[in-house]
Design a protein around this motif. Structure first.
Motif, PDB file in Angstrom:
ATOM      1  N   TRP A  80       0.863  -1.357   0.057  1.00 25.47           N
ATOM      2  CA  TRP A  80       0.061   0.016  -0.004  1.00 25.47           C
ATOM      3  C   TRP A  80       0.909   1.255   0.230  1.00 25.47           C
ATOM      4  CZ3 TRP A  80      -5.600  -0.070   1.305  1.00 25.47           C
ATOM      5  CH2 TRP A  80      -5.956  -1.413   1.513  1.00 25.47           C
ATOM      6  N   TYR A 103      -3.820   4.327  -0.581  1.00 18.77           N
ATOM      7  CA  TYR A 103      -4.690   4.877   0.751  1.00 18.77           C
ATOM      8  C   TYR A 103      -4.692   6.286   0.398  1.00 18.77           C
ATOM      9  CZ  TYR A 103      -0.089   5.575   2.971  1.00 18.77           C
ATOM     10  OH  TYR A 103       1.153   5.780   3.367  1.00 18.77           O
ATOM     11  N   LEU A 129      -6.970   2.247   5.317  1.00 15.55           N
ATOM     12  CA  LEU A 129      -6.086   1.271   5.744  1.00 15.55           C
ATOM     13  C   LEU A 129      -6.855   0.285   6.632  1.00 15.55           C
ATOM     14  CD1 LEU A 129      -3.191   3.607   6.735  1.00 15.55           C
ATOM     15  CD2 LEU A 129      -3.286   1.839   4.842  1.00 15.55           C
ATOM     16  N   LEU A 145      -6.759  -3.402   5.506  1.00 15.33           N
ATOM     17  CA  LEU A 145      -5.358  -4.139   5.575  1.00 15.33           C
ATOM     18  C   LEU A 145      -5.584  -5.585   5.962  1.00 15.33           C
ATOM     19  CD1 LEU A 145      -2.912  -1.812   6.939  1.00 15.33           C
ATOM     20  CD2 LEU A 145      -2.657  -2.402   4.804  1.00 15.33           C
ATOM     21  N   ASP A 165       0.388  -7.504   4.841  1.00 15.95           N
ATOM     22  CA  ASP A 165       0.477  -6.408   3.727  1.00 15.95           C
ATOM     23  C   ASP A 165       1.614  -5.528   4.310  1.00 15.95           C
ATOM     24  OD1 ASP A 165      -1.736  -7.639   2.453  1.00 15.95           O
ATOM     25  OD2 ASP A 165      -3.122  -5.918   2.971  1.00 15.95           O
ATOM     26  N   VAL A 174       3.028  -1.259   4.210  1.00 15.05           N
ATOM     27  CA  VAL A 174       2.178  -0.122   4.126  1.00 15.05           C
ATOM     28  C   VAL A 174       3.442   0.762   3.987  1.00 15.05           C
ATOM     29  CG1 VAL A 174       0.817   1.553   4.985  1.00 15.05           C
ATOM     30  CG2 VAL A 174       0.237  -0.843   5.430  1.00 15.05           C
ATOM     31  N   LEU A 203      -1.671  -0.780  12.395  1.00 21.00           N
ATOM     32  CA  LEU A 203      -0.737  -1.724  11.752  1.00 21.00           C
ATOM     33  C   LEU A 203      -0.403  -3.057  12.544  1.00 21.00           C
ATOM     34  CD1 LEU A 203       1.983   0.532   9.774  1.00 21.00           C
ATOM     35  CD2 LEU A 203      -0.093  -0.373   8.984  1.00 21.00           C
ATOM     36  N   LYS A 207      -3.712  -5.070  12.594  1.00 21.45           N
ATOM     37  CA  LYS A 207      -3.769  -5.909  11.528  1.00 21.45           C
ATOM     38  C   LYS A 207      -2.989  -6.996  11.037  1.00 21.45           C
ATOM     39  CE  LYS A 207      -7.892  -3.820  10.202  1.00 21.45           C
ATOM     40  NZ  LYS A 207      -9.041  -4.351   9.990  1.00 21.45           N
ATOM     41  N   ALA A 247      -0.023  -5.899   9.782  1.00 21.58           N
ATOM     42  CA  ALA A 247       0.771  -5.506   8.510  1.00 21.58           C
ATOM     43  C   ALA A 247       2.213  -4.809   9.000  1.00 21.58           C
ATOM     44  CB  ALA A 247      -0.133  -4.246   7.712  1.00 21.58           C
TER      45      ALA A 247
END
Length: 393
Positions: free
Chosen positions: A121, A144, A163, A166, A170, A172, A198, A201, A203
């Protein structure tokens, strides 16, 4: 075989450079090219760089290879410059790379090696090389929301809403400071909220840290990156010495990977060394050694920091002067964001038609999305530029 190649889309900034050179007008102004310029319009060699190069010339007795990961002294000094003591050195794998772009490329290759088909992302808008490299290495891409074209500020609500989609693993991509092309930065509180999301998630943050020292100061610009690094289980960082050391053509950068307890550091180092070997074998040494000399020598480092401060403060003055001039010419606060933004760039938020009009009528060269290089503003002509911009909109 080669007949199967197809024409590649031209780089708009490179195209504009050529147009500017061919423009015969004496009063033309280049606000597009992304390099720092002094009052005379030159991109200078910094004093400390000159001194370190002289010392290197006198002391270097070999041009033999250094190592697949590059000059490890340089890598360690860059780790300290970027991360301070936010993360134990034992959790960080670092490798020298040919510029910040090379570091980004190597880290995205590492992502592909770890998880083919991973999703990266990046902000909308972002530096054009981000989506280009993501596509080139064969990773999936999502964007995003980041910039509100009306207010010319961060669209944080839109960013967080996007986001929220996510998925685990992933990646970012986040600008560490001095967002390119907008100049609009996340606040510390917003950075904390992104960090928490983050982690929730699963990520991985990937920080593009190309402008440390160009915003509010070396330590200030690193504060949000360090705060995030101290909390997340893993992180990727691409650091560049092009801007803050002025080493554009010497291609000096570093790639860092912060690992968690479930990852063996040696395996990551081996993967980074392997990717260096495959892509360019050994990274270029000259500029990296110059940076290492400066960062290790108290006197040279103090002079470097002093000159970097002069450059940063000059850009802040130019921002304030331009915001004041635009306020006078438009009789509004429409361009007040220009004062608040940080770094070398800002988006003016004017139409592409206005950009073309400025180029055709006044010889003022601005990137099509209205991004201007603040360092390219000629201080003695700011009133004239503000009047032209006001007239175009």
């Amino acid at each position: 075989m080669l007949k199967n190649l197809t024409p590649q889309p031209p780089d708009k900034i490179i195209e504009m450079i050529a147009m500017y050179k061919e423009d015969p007008r004496d009063g033309k102004v280049d606000l597009g090219v992304g390099v720092y310029k002094d009052e005379a319009g030159r991109t200078p060699v910094m004093r400390a760089v000159k001194a370190a190069e002289k010392r290197l010339l006198e002391s270097q007795d070999s041009k033999s290879y250094v190592g697949l990961l590059g000059d490890l002294g340089f890598v360690d000094e860059m780790r300290k410059l970027v991360l301070g003591d936010a993360v134990p050195a034992e959790r960080v794998s670092g490798a020298q790379a040919p510029g910040g772009t090379g570091a980004i490329h190597q880290l995205l290759e590492l992502v592909r090696m770890a998880k083919p088909g991973a999703t990266v992302w990046f902000s909308d808008p972002t530096w054009p090389n981000h989506p280009a490299i993501v596509k080139h290495v064969g990773l999936n891409a999502k964007t995003y929301r980041y910039f509100d074209a009306e207010t010319c500020e961060v669209d944080f609500a839109g960013m967080m809403e996007d986001l929220a989609g996510l998925e685990a693993d992933d990646v970012v991509l986040i600008h560490g400071c001095c967002h390119n092309p907008t100049g609009a930065n996340l606040t510390a509180e917003q950075f904390d909220k992104v960090t928490a999301l983050l982690i929730e998630k699963g990520a991985t943050p990937f920080i593009d840290f190309a402008y440390q020292g160009f915003g509010d100061g070396l330590e200030e610009d690193a504060a949000n990156v360090r705060a995030m690094a101290a909390k997340v289980p893993q992180m990727l960082i691409a650091a560049s010495c092009s801007k803050n050391f002025g080493l554009y053509r010497d291609r000096v950068g570093a790639a860092f990977v912060i690992v968690g307890p479930d990852t063996e550091l040696g395996v990551v180092k081996g993967a980074m060394a392997s990717l260096n070997r495959l892509n360019f074998s050994f990274p270029p040494d000259h500029g990296a050694k110059v940076v290492e000399i400066i960062l290790k020598d108290p006197e040279l480092r103090a002079d470097w920091e002093a000159e970097l401060k002069e450059m940063r403060e000059r850009m802040l003055v130019l921002r304030a002067d331009m915001a004041d001039a635009l306020k006078r010419e438009t009789n509004s606060d429409r361009f007040e964001f220009f004062r608040k933004h940080r770094g070398m760039f800002s988006r003016l938020g004017i139409s592409s038609d206005a950009v073309l009009k400025l180029r055709a009528d006044k010889g003022i060269y601005i990137v099509g999305d209205s991004r201007v290089n603040v360092a390219g503003l000629p201080g003695e002509r700011i009133g004239e530029l503000a009047k032209a911009i006001a007239g175009a909109v």
